[in-house]
Scaffold this motif. Structure first.
Motif, PDB file in Angstrom:
ATOM      1  N   PHE A   1       0.834  -1.206   0.000  1.00 45.97           N
ATOM      2  CA  PHE A   1       0.000   0.000   0.000  1.00 45.97           C
ATOM      3  C   PHE A   1       0.868   1.256   0.000  1.00 45.97           C
ATOM      4  CE2 PHE A   1      -2.994  -2.647   2.869  1.00 45.97           C
ATOM      5  CZ  PHE A   1      -3.301  -3.454   1.794  1.00 45.97           C
TER       6      PHE A   1
ATOM      7  N   THR B   1       2.521   1.671  -3.342  1.00 46.49           N
ATOM      8  CA  THR B   1       1.540   2.062  -4.350  1.00 46.49           C
ATOM      9  C   THR B   1       1.194   3.534  -4.198  1.00 46.49           C
ATOM     10  OG1 THR B   1       0.610  -0.160  -4.327  1.00 46.49           O
ATOM     11  CG2 THR B   1      -0.745   1.591  -5.266  1.00 46.49           C
TER      12      THR B   1
ATOM     13  N   MET C   1     -10.158   4.291  -5.954  1.00 40.83           N
ATOM     14  CA  MET C   1     -10.816   3.019  -5.664  1.00 40.83           C
ATOM     15  C   MET C   1     -11.511   2.464  -6.909  1.00 40.83           C
ATOM     16  SD  MET C   1     -11.942   1.467  -2.685  1.00 40.83           S
ATOM     17  CE  MET C   1     -13.415   1.068  -1.827  1.00 40.83           C
TER      18      MET C   1
ATOM     19  N   SER D   1      -8.394   1.454  -9.799  1.00 43.74           N
ATOM     20  CA  SER D   1      -7.090   0.816  -9.582  1.00 43.74           C
ATOM     21  C   SER D   1      -7.190  -0.698  -9.364  1.00 43.74           C
ATOM     22  CB  SER D   1      -6.388   1.459  -8.387  1.00 43.74           C
ATOM     23  OG  SER D   1      -7.122   1.204  -7.216  1.00 43.74           O
TER      24      SER D   1
ATOM     25  N   ASN E   1      -7.964  -2.501  -6.943  1.00 41.72           N
ATOM     26  CA  ASN E   1      -8.123  -2.828  -5.531  1.00 41.72           C
ATOM     27  C   ASN E   1      -7.669  -4.236  -5.150  1.00 41.72           C
ATOM     28  OD1 ASN E   1      -8.780  -2.036  -2.985  1.00 41.72           O
ATOM     29  ND2 ASN E   1     -10.939  -2.592  -3.148  1.00 41.72           N
TER      30      ASN E   1
ATOM     31  N   ALA F   1      -4.282  -6.269  -3.392  1.00 42.96           N
ATOM     32  CA  ALA F   1      -3.114  -5.908  -2.586  1.00 42.96           C
ATOM     33  C   ALA F   1      -1.822  -6.447  -3.173  1.00 42.96           C
ATOM     34  CB  ALA F   1      -3.302  -6.382  -1.144  1.00 42.96           C
TER      35      ALA F   1
ATOM     36  N   SER G   1      -3.023  -4.519 -10.985  1.00 42.63           N
ATOM     37  CA  SER G   1      -4.057  -3.991 -10.111  1.00 42.63           C
ATOM     38  C   SER G   1      -3.445  -3.763  -8.739  1.00 42.63           C
ATOM     39  CB  SER G   1      -5.213  -4.983  -9.993  1.00 42.63           C
ATOM     40  OG  SER G   1      -5.926  -5.017 -11.198  1.00 42.63           O
TER      41      SER G   1
ATOM     42  N   ARG H   1      -3.569  -1.563  -4.663  1.00 43.32           N
ATOM     43  CA  ARG H   1      -4.374  -0.961  -3.610  1.00 43.32           C
ATOM     44  C   ARG H   1      -3.554   0.120  -2.914  1.00 43.32           C
ATOM     45  NH1 ARG H   1      -7.311  -4.843   0.696  1.00 43.32           N
ATOM     46  NH2 ARG H   1      -8.412  -5.582  -1.137  1.00 43.32           N
TER      47      ARG H   1
ATOM     48  N   THR I   1      -7.361   3.414  -0.214  1.00 39.07           N
ATOM     49  CA  THR I   1      -8.362   2.434  -0.623  1.00 39.07           C
ATOM     50  C   THR I   1      -8.319   1.192   0.262  1.00 39.07           C
ATOM     51  OG1 THR I   1      -6.830   1.618  -2.286  1.00 39.07           O
ATOM     52  CG2 THR I   1      -8.493   3.170  -2.996  1.00 39.07           C
ATOM     53  N   ALA I   2      -7.131   0.932   0.869  1.00 44.12           N
ATOM     54  CA  ALA I   2      -7.064  -0.188   1.808  1.00 44.12           C
ATOM     55  C   ALA I   2      -8.028   0.051   2.964  1.00 44.12           C
ATOM     56  CB  ALA I   2      -5.631  -0.354   2.330  1.00 44.12           C
TER      57      ALA I   2
ATOM     58  N   SER J   1     -11.834   0.029   1.517  1.00 42.95           N
ATOM     59  CA  SER J   1     -12.438  -1.158   0.926  1.00 42.95           C
ATOM     60  C   SER J   1     -12.789  -2.232   1.955  1.00 42.95           C
ATOM     61  CB  SER J   1     -11.510  -1.746  -0.143  1.00 42.95           C
ATOM     62  OG  SER J   1     -10.285  -2.109   0.446  1.00 42.95           O
TER      63      SER J   1
END
Lengths: 289, 289
Positions: A70, A73, A223, A226, A228, A230, A238, A240, A244-245, A248
């Motif tokens: 995360f 990213t 969100m 991307s 979502n 991990a 893709s 996260r 967004t972690a 979501s």
């Protein structure tokens, strides 16, 4: 009569003072709650394991809570958005501030204002329907919801902030600088790029830092585009983000997973605070210099 | 003036100018593209039924009446709470505070608040209002979260406006024997009304576009809430932006999402224009007090 009037004076003064201090109270409250709720999970998981763990599997049989994917990213996404958005934003700001005539400038400024008012979910929706399929086709991917799509959306979303702050900074450069440069025989374009822009650089830097803050804190639009998942970040994977972690998993989380989400939010908060510090540093230096 | 600038310099100027025009072109293209595409996909779905129904599987209706109402409700509650606090804080900063250090700290706190991303507000709002104060997901919990979020805007615009009120007004009023509160109430505040209005418009814009802060605080329900109950705890509801997100991301009903997006765009446009008009009035007053 006099006593009543005195009382009202005292009362209003106390009320206004309280209102004034409320902003500080809110900051303390937010920080307090985040630290209180965010630290226990870090303690249980172990700070090194939490920050540098490469696997996030919060609902697995033996759960693993590593948020390095995360963090990376968020950092990559922000760097990408800055690389994409900042040059365009600064060029546009220069145009509005120095090159365009009055009508043209106010037209573009209006367009930029409109761009900044568009809600992030609307950007997300357009990204989801237009950019994601486009990325999938153009790069021949199984799924277009990737870091790359998120960078495009973020790059657009930071534009208005970068433009308006940079424009103000460029406008604030004293006219004498320009006149001196023109008198020495430099052309208008040379003057603007070699004299005015360097003189406005700390203001422009403020705009860039604001853009970084906006980009690292954006949740909903990202969100939606991307994917979502991990993953460790890759341009066409893709991914996260920190934001967004949190968003979501929050609605169905429980136990250590929930606590870990608060820790993720705490990490995000620390990032934002560092950016705020930098901002204050830049702004202050600007005022003093 | 016989000496011309060299070809190399000329080429550089041409390239820089070209890049600038390209940047402006890209921005205008993005804006036109986003607006055009959303109106194209969304306007078709908007009709009276869509605006005045609630979604119901039973009757097979789709509609966004609850979301429109919820947006209005949240704007109302938020403004009613944040206005007195924000204006009060601005009055304290501008009229009462004598200690420069205290003012600096409060301003630092408001700057910090305005830099915190909305997902963090959503999370903290959930912790404080939904869980700790036991309001559960409700419009009031969402509004209280937005109060903290919009406070910096109200403080800043009011403060700017208070600064333009000439000191002569204050001195004249005090010299006539008015108390400080009377002076503020009858002389300072009326002259600062345009700043307060600007702050309100900007806050409404922020609230209309907000989604991340409301997802976990105001909830996702689509029920119509009556005038007598919307401010009660446990009365959850989604605003237009949250509804857009749910329709697009969770349910894949893109036509509804685009229609909501079109409505949001129109709202954004209206809010933008109102803010411009208010700002113009503010400037007029600043020029000839």
């Amino acid at each position: 009569m006099k006593r009543a009037a005195d009382f009202i004076e005292k009362l209003t003064s106390v009320i206004f003072t309280l209102c004034g201090f409320l902003a500080i109270a809110f900051v303390v409250l937010i920080t307090g709650f985040l630290v209180m709720q965010g630290t226990p999970a870090i303690g249980k998981i172990g700070i090194a394991e939490f920050l540098f763990g490469r696997v996030w599997a919060s609902t697995a049989q033996t759960p693993s809570f590593g948020i390095l994917p995360f963090i990376l990213t968020s950092v990559y996404g922000t760097v990408g958005a800055v690389i994409l958005g900042v040059p365009i934003g600064i060029l546009c700001a220069i145009f509005i501030a120095k090159m365009a005539n009055g009508k043209m400038a106010s037209f573009i400024r209006g367009a930029v204002d409109l761009l900044s008012g568009i809600p992030s979910v609307v950007y997300g929706l357009v990204g989801m329907i237009v950019i994601v399929p486009f990325v999938r086709e153009a790069f021949n991917l199984p799924d277009g919801a990737t870091l790359f799509s998120a960078i495009i959306v973020l790059g657009v979303m930071i534009l208005p902030g970068v433009i308006s702050v940079s424009e103000t900074a460029i406008r604030a450069v004293p006219k004498e600088y320009e006149e001196a440069s023109l008198a020495l025989g430099a052309s208008k374009t040379e003057t603007v790029f070699k004299v005015v822009v360097p003189a406005a650089k700390s203001g422009i830097l403020t705009g860039v830092v604001l853009g970084i803050g906006r980009s690292i804190g954006e949740a909903m639009a990202v969100m939606m585009v991307s994917g979502n998942v991990a993953n460790m970040p890759g341009l066409f994977k893709s991914v996260r983000f920190l934001t967004t972690a949190v968003a979501s998993e929050m609605s169905y989380s429980s136990g250590l997973q929930r606590e870990a989400l608060f820790s993720v939010a705490l990490v995000l908060f620390v990032f934002i605070m560092i950016i705020n510090l930098i901002l204050n540093f830049v702004v202050k230096r600007d005022k003093e210099g | 003036m016989t000496e011309k600038i060299s070809g190399k310099r000329k080429l550089k100027c041409v390239i820089l100018n070209g890049l600038m025009y390209m940047a402006v072109g890209v921005i205008l293209l993005i804006l036109a593209g986003v607006i055009g595409y959303i109106l194209y996909r969304g306007l078709g779905g908007i009709n009276l039924d869509f605006l005045t129904n609630k979604p119901s599987l039973l009757y097979g209706t789709v509609g966004i009446l609850p979301n429109i109402l919820n947006t209005v409700y949240i704007i109302l509650i938020t403004l009613i709470i944040v206005l007195p606090i924000g204006v009060g804080a601005a009055i304290y900063l501008n009229e009462y505070a004598t200690n420069k250090k205290v003012v600096r700290i409060i301003e630092l706190a408001t700057e910090t608040l305005s830099g915190i991303p909305s997902i963090i507000y959503g999370l903290v709002g959930m912790l404080i209002f939904v869980t700790f104060l036991k309001l559960e997901t409700s419009l009031i919990a969402g509004s209280l979260t937005l109060v903290i979020m919009t406070l910096p805007t109200i403080i800043r615009t009011t403060q700017e406006s208070l600064k333009t009120v000439p000191n002569g007004y204050r001195e004249g009023s005090l010299a006539l024997g008015a108390g400080k509160w009377y002076m503020i109430k009858s002389v300072v505040l009326p002259s600062a009304i345009d700043g307060i209005v600007t702050g309100c418009i900007l806050s409404v814009g922020r609230i209309v576009g907000e989604s991340a802060a409301l997802l976990f605080t105001a909830g996702m329900a689509n029920e119509v809430l009556g005038i007598g109950e919307f401010f009660l705890p446990k009365k959850a509801g989604s605003t237009l932006t949250v509804a857009l997100y749910m329709y697009a991301k969770e349910r894949g009903e893109f036509e509804i999402a685009f229609s909501i997006a079109a409505i949001l765009l129109v709202l954004t446009f209206v809010i933008n224009i109102s803010a411009k008009i208010a700002a113009k009035l503010l400037k007029k007053k600043g020029a000839n007090p």
